[in-house]
Design an enzyme around this catalytic site. Sequence first.
Site, PDB file in Angstrom:
ATOM      1  N   ASP A  31      41.105  14.528 -31.757  1.00  0.00           N
ATOM      2  CA  ASP A  31      40.024  13.683 -31.250  1.00  0.00           C
ATOM      3  C   ASP A  31      38.736  14.493 -31.249  1.00  0.00           C
ATOM      4  OD1 ASP A  31      40.203  10.873 -29.402  1.00  0.00           O
ATOM      5  OD2 ASP A  31      38.369  12.045 -29.220  1.00  0.00           O
ATOM      6  N   ASP A  46      36.449  16.590 -35.841  1.00  0.00           N
ATOM      7  CA  ASP A  46      36.066  15.362 -36.529  1.00  0.00           C
ATOM      8  C   ASP A  46      36.939  15.215 -37.771  1.00  0.00           C
ATOM      9  OD1 ASP A  46      34.697  13.397 -38.129  1.00  0.00           O
ATOM     10  OD2 ASP A  46      32.886  13.793 -36.971  1.00  0.00           O
ATOM     11  N   VAL A  47      37.493  14.027 -37.985  1.00  0.00           N
ATOM     12  CA  VAL A  47      38.381  13.833 -39.132  1.00  0.00           C
ATOM     13  C   VAL A  47      37.646  13.949 -40.464  1.00  0.00           C
ATOM     14  CG1 VAL A  47      40.053  12.429 -37.879  1.00  0.00           C
ATOM     15  CG2 VAL A  47      38.114  11.313 -39.026  1.00  0.00           C
ATOM     16  N   TYR A  62      31.818  -3.012 -41.401  1.00  0.00           N
ATOM     17  CA  TYR A  62      33.112  -2.814 -40.730  1.00  0.00           C
ATOM     18  C   TYR A  62      34.244  -3.438 -41.531  1.00  0.00           C
ATOM     19  CZ  TYR A  62      36.684  -2.831 -37.080  1.00  0.00           C
ATOM     20  OH  TYR A  62      37.850  -2.644 -36.372  1.00  0.00           O
ATOM     21  N   LYS A 105      37.493  -1.549 -43.332  1.00  0.00           N
ATOM     22  CA  LYS A 105      38.874  -1.835 -42.945  1.00  0.00           C
ATOM     23  C   LYS A 105      39.673  -2.421 -44.110  1.00  0.00           C
ATOM     24  CE  LYS A 105      39.149  -0.396 -38.694  1.00  0.00           C
ATOM     25  NZ  LYS A 105      40.070   0.702 -38.332  1.00  0.00           N
TER      26      LYS A 105
END
Length: 262
Positions: free
Chosen positions: A41, A67-68, A159, A163
Amino acid sequence: MTGLPRGLAGRTAVVTGGAQGIGAAVTERLGAEGCRVVVLDKSADHGRAAVDAWRRQGRAVHLAVGDVTDQQAVQAAFAGVPAGWPRPTLLVNLAAGFVFKGLEATPEEWHAAFDPTVIGLSLVTRQFVAGLPERDADAAIVNMASISAHIAQSGYLTYNTSKAAVLGFTRCTAQELAPRGIRVNSVSPGTVWNANNERYHREVLGLDRATAEAAPEHGGKFLLGRFADPAEVAAPIAFLLSSEASFITGADLPVDGGYLAV
């Protein structure tokens, strides 16, 4: 634990965005199943508070702050799995960018939507897979899509497109990784009553949960006439990770109260 999905106890799972909302519910569920959980996270404050609480409950939870979208942070998260834990064989990709814009979106806003949701997803998945054997890995990945990946919504271009990319990523990696014994699926939740959605409904719309769920344009959009609790999304994620779902890969599971059925 009678009746809960089998085959998760003693395994190590990595959950991105695992300190808040749905992520916290997933971490709690996997911990209840007997998993060791690495929470990746980017919020150190939320992460430490959540992990400290779980540890006080006797859960085996480790926090990796990062951070991913940062490849070095992702590598460090996997390299920092506590000594004595089995290698991670379960992955839940929840970290995402929440940007709701239409065609007016700037390049910066597109990056904010796509970088965590798609680029981060790819970096974490690649690092996870790199630690698995070439054959018979007996591993599972669940990615977070959304009902928004399946429909058109005004002002949601950034968004919904990000997705929808998660669905494509899931199908393609399922095909690529199946020979190695790695299953890849996704879930598509509807509206979940978490802290962010509660804040939006209360502060922007002036609605508490009961009022929002009674409104035709909010809770009334779902066949079940209400929003989901985070635990109701965590449960099917645990199922898809488990041996109960051993012949399921490349699939998307709507967890949407019937929204996509009508």
